[in-house]
Design a protein around this motif. Structure first.
Motif, mmCIF file in Angstrom:
data_model
loop_
_atom_site.group_PDB
_atom_site.id
_atom_site.type_symbol
_atom_site.label_atom_id
_atom_site.label_comp_id
_atom_site.label_asym_id
_atom_site.label_seq_id
_atom_site.Cartn_x
_atom_site.Cartn_y
_atom_site.Cartn_z
ATOM 1 N N GLN A 8 0.835 -1.209 0.000
ATOM 2 C CA GLN A 8 0.000 0.000 0.000
ATOM 3 C C GLN A 8 0.866 1.254 0.000
ATOM 4 O OE1 GLN A 8 -2.207 -0.931 3.571
ATOM 5 N NE2 GLN A 8 -4.050 -1.475 2.407
ATOM 6 N N LEU A 9 1.931 1.193 0.792
ATOM 7 C CA LEU A 9 2.802 2.358 0.920
ATOM 8 C C LEU A 9 3.569 2.613 -0.388
ATOM 9 C CD1 LEU A 9 3.269 4.322 3.185
ATOM 10 C CD2 LEU A 9 5.130 2.884 4.000
ATOM 11 N N GLN A 10 3.962 1.541 -1.062
ATOM 12 C CA GLN A 10 4.662 1.747 -2.330
ATOM 13 C C GLN A 10 3.694 2.308 -3.381
ATOM 14 O OE1 GLN A 10 7.431 2.597 -2.916
ATOM 15 N NE2 GLN A 10 8.806 0.980 -3.581
ATOM 16 N N ARG A 11 2.418 1.914 -3.319
ATOM 17 C CA ARG A 11 1.418 2.522 -4.211
ATOM 18 C C ARG A 11 1.316 4.017 -3.923
ATOM 19 N NH1 ARG A 11 -0.958 -2.353 -2.826
ATOM 20 N NH2 ARG A 11 -1.741 -3.651 -4.503
ATOM 21 N N ALA A 12 1.297 4.364 -2.614
ATOM 22 C CA ALA A 12 1.228 5.777 -2.219
ATOM 23 C C ALA A 12 2.444 6.528 -2.756
ATOM 24 C CB ALA A 12 1.161 5.896 -0.699
ATOM 25 N N SER A 13 3.583 5.878 -2.737
ATOM 26 C CA SER A 13 4.795 6.554 -3.194
ATOM 27 C C SER A 13 4.784 6.761 -4.719
ATOM 28 C CB SER A 13 6.008 5.805 -2.647
ATOM 29 O OG SER A 13 6.890 5.453 -3.627
ATOM 30 N N ILE A 14 4.156 5.828 -5.438
ATOM 31 C CA ILE A 14 4.007 6.006 -6.894
ATOM 32 C C ILE A 14 3.046 7.167 -7.171
ATOM 33 C CG2 ILE A 14 3.069 4.938 -8.988
ATOM 34 C CD1 ILE A 14 4.157 2.224 -7.832
ATOM 35 N N ILE A 15 1.955 7.236 -6.407
ATOM 36 C CA ILE A 15 0.992 8.326 -6.608
ATOM 37 C C ILE A 15 1.615 9.676 -6.227
ATOM 38 C CG2 ILE A 15 -1.189 9.256 -5.687
ATOM 39 C CD1 ILE A 15 -2.265 6.358 -5.982
ATOM 40 N N ARG A 16 2.389 9.680 -5.135
ATOM 41 C CA ARG A 16 3.104 10.921 -4.785
ATOM 42 C C ARG A 16 4.011 11.362 -5.931
ATOM 43 N NH1 ARG A 16 7.248 10.853 0.194
ATOM 44 N NH2 ARG A 16 8.070 9.154 -1.078
ATOM 45 N N ALA A 17 4.769 10.407 -6.472
ATOM 46 C CA ALA A 17 5.700 10.731 -7.565
ATOM 47 C C ALA A 17 4.947 11.306 -8.764
ATOM 48 C CB ALA A 17 6.487 9.492 -7.976
ATOM 49 N N LEU A 18 3.781 10.756 -9.060
ATOM 50 C CA LEU A 18 3.016 11.201 -10.222
ATOM 51 C C LEU A 18 2.392 12.578 -10.003
ATOM 52 C CD1 LEU A 18 2.747 9.648 -12.812
ATOM 53 C CD2 LEU A 18 0.520 8.834 -12.050
ATOM 54 N N LEU A 19 1.953 12.851 -8.758
ATOM 55 C CA LEU A 19 1.358 14.160 -8.447
ATOM 56 C C LEU A 19 2.394 15.282 -8.556
ATOM 57 C CD1 LEU A 19 -0.965 13.163 -5.481
ATOM 58 C CD2 LEU A 19 -1.715 14.082 -7.684
ATOM 59 N N MET A 20 3.668 14.935 -8.554
ATOM 60 C CA MET A 20 4.716 15.941 -8.741
ATOM 61 C C MET A 20 4.850 16.319 -10.214
ATOM 62 S SD MET A 20 7.365 14.334 -5.976
ATOM 63 C CE MET A 20 8.652 15.563 -5.986
ATOM 64 N N LYS A 21 3.991 15.749 -11.057
ATOM 65 C CA LYS A 21 3.920 16.041 -12.486
ATOM 66 C C LYS A 21 5.272 15.941 -13.210
ATOM 67 C CE LYS A 21 -0.290 18.779 -12.437
ATOM 68 N NZ LYS A 21 -1.036 17.553 -12.120
ATOM 69 N N PRO A 22 5.907 14.794 -13.070
ATOM 70 C CA PRO A 22 7.185 14.609 -13.758
ATOM 71 C C PRO A 22 6.974 14.231 -15.220
ATOM 72 C CG PRO A 22 6.574 12.587 -12.691
ATOM 73 C CD PRO A 22 5.485 13.581 -12.346
ATOM 74 N N LYS A 23 8.034 14.370 -16.011
ATOM 75 C CA LYS A 23 8.070 13.792 -17.355
ATOM 76 C C LYS A 23 8.835 12.471 -17.308
ATOM 77 C CE LYS A 23 5.924 16.824 -19.791
ATOM 78 N NZ LYS A 23 4.599 16.357 -20.243
ATOM 79 N N LEU A 24 9.689 12.378 -16.287
ATOM 80 C CA LEU A 24 10.576 11.221 -16.136
ATOM 81 C C LEU A 24 10.390 10.668 -14.724
ATOM 82 C CD1 LEU A 24 13.139 9.515 -16.932
ATOM 83 C CD2 LEU A 24 14.501 11.428 -16.067
ATOM 84 N N LEU A 25 10.170 9.359 -14.645
ATOM 85 C CA LEU A 25 10.036 8.702 -13.335
ATOM 86 C C LEU A 25 11.230 7.760 -13.172
ATOM 87 C CD1 LEU A 25 7.778 8.757 -11.157
ATOM 88 C CD2 LEU A 25 6.883 6.690 -12.202
ATOM 89 N N LEU A 26 11.985 7.965 -12.086
ATOM 90 C CA LEU A 26 13.122 7.097 -11.794
ATOM 91 C C LEU A 26 12.684 6.122 -10.709
ATOM 92 C CD1 LEU A 26 15.955 9.806 -11.532
ATOM 93 C CD2 LEU A 26 15.353 8.412 -13.528
ATOM 94 N N ALA A 27 12.740 4.832 -10.994
ATOM 95 C CA ALA A 27 12.272 3.827 -10.039
ATOM 96 C C ALA A 27 13.418 2.870 -9.721
ATOM 97 C CB ALA A 27 11.073 3.074 -10.610
ATOM 98 N N ASP A 28 13.909 2.944 -8.482
ATOM 99 C CA ASP A 28 15.072 2.158 -8.057
ATOM 100 C C ASP A 28 14.583 0.915 -7.318
ATOM 101 O OD1 ASP A 28 17.383 1.070 -7.026
ATOM 102 O OD2 ASP A 28 18.166 2.967 -6.252
ATOM 103 N N GLU A 29 14.621 -0.247 -7.981
ATOM 104 C CA GLU A 29 14.166 -1.510 -7.373
ATOM 105 C C GLU A 29 12.805 -1.325 -6.687
ATOM 106 O OE1 GLU A 29 16.100 -4.420 -7.279
ATOM 107 O OE2 GLU A 29 18.156 -3.748 -7.604
ATOM 108 N N PRO A 30 11.804 -0.806 -7.410
ATOM 109 C CA PRO A 30 10.567 -0.359 -6.744
ATOM 110 C C PRO A 30 9.765 -1.476 -6.095
ATOM 111 C CG PRO A 30 10.250 -0.385 -9.114
ATOM 112 C CD PRO A 30 11.715 -0.620 -8.876
ATOM 113 N N THR A 31 10.023 -2.740 -6.465
ATOM 114 C CA THR A 31 9.214 -3.826 -5.891
ATOM 115 C C THR A 31 10.040 -4.834 -5.103
ATOM 116 O OG1 THR A 31 9.365 -5.188 -7.885
ATOM 117 C CG2 THR A 31 7.526 -3.662 -7.759
ATOM 118 N N SER A 32 11.353 -4.595 -4.972
ATOM 119 C CA SER A 32 12.188 -5.649 -4.393
ATOM 120 C C SER A 32 11.987 -5.824 -2.890
ATOM 121 C CB SER A 32 13.658 -5.403 -4.723
ATOM 122 O OG SER A 32 14.095 -4.253 -4.075
#
Ligand code: ADP
Ligand code: MG
Length: 192
Positions: free
Chosen positions: A124-148
């Motif tokens: 749930q928290l990693q989903r929240a972190s993806i939504i936070r990242a998206l709300l920052m309106k990026p063009k580029l998303l850097l994901a470092d081992e996002p599911t490990s």
């Protein structure tokens, strides 16, 4: 239709010491709507590459040009402060006026964000972190081992959520997991 290039790396050379270079003349272009994965074993310099892209460390040689970016980190518990609600922490860095709408589109329950990090599961928290990242309106998303750091079953769900962001961003992901890389990537670049 021409797609926007969101990341350009040209002839990057870097090592923490001159006699142990992590990459030499490394080049990469990433476009919006595309997910590219850097695949390499532990210690091969994957996280360092993100530090270079983020501008936290400087290349020895070469050049990096990037559009506005945001990041999803490996461990969701250390990417949020323990004592404030998720919503408070997203408000600190992003416009939350359409947060509930985005949560609905992404299939995430908005009321979860009224809670503090330890009240949520890792997934749930990693989903929240993806939504936070998206709300920052990026063009580029850097994901470092996002599911490990997540359980196997949850990994897939979180990865699917990340892939749903592709309409809005280009994703550069790093992983040591070859199966994951093969499953989700438009291109795989091996290092190390
Ligand atoms: P990965 O993310 O692929 O596991 P890292 O980029 O974290 O690899 O590290 C690559 C190499 O650089 C490792 O050998 C690591 O010990 C070393 N390293 C990482 N950070 C530093 C630093 N700040 N100073 C010196 N060496 C470092
Ligand atoms: Mg790493």
């Amino acid at each position: 239709m021409t797609r926007k290039r969101v990341l350009t790396i040209e002839n990057l050379t870097f090592g923490y010491t001159r006699h142990a270079l992590l990459y030499s003349n490394f080049s990469l272009s990433l476009y919006e709507g595309e997910i590219v994965t850097i695949l390499g074993p532990s210690g091969s310099g994957k996280s360092t590459l993100f530090e270079l892209i983020a501008g936290n460390i400087k290349p020895m040689e070469g050049y990096i040009k990037k559009e506005r970016f945001s990041q999803v980190f490996q461990d969701p518990y250390t990417s949020f402060h323990p004592t404030y609600t998720i919503k408070n922490q997203i408000e600190d860095v992003a416009d939350v006026s359409n947060m509930d709408q985005l949560c609905k589109e992404m299939g995430v329950e908005p009321s979860l964000f009224e809670k503090r990090p330890h009240e949520l599961s890792g997934g749930q928290l990693q989903r929240a972190s993806i939504i936070r990242a998206l709300l920052m309106k990026p063009k580029l998303l850097l994901a470092d081992e996002p599911t490990s750091a997540l359980d196997n079953l949850i990994q897939l769900d979180v990865m699917k959520l990340l892939l749903r962001t592709l309409g809005q961003v280009g994703i550069l992901m790093i992983t040591h997991d070859r199966d994951l890389a093969k499953w989700c990537s438009d291109r795989i670049i091996e290092i190390g």
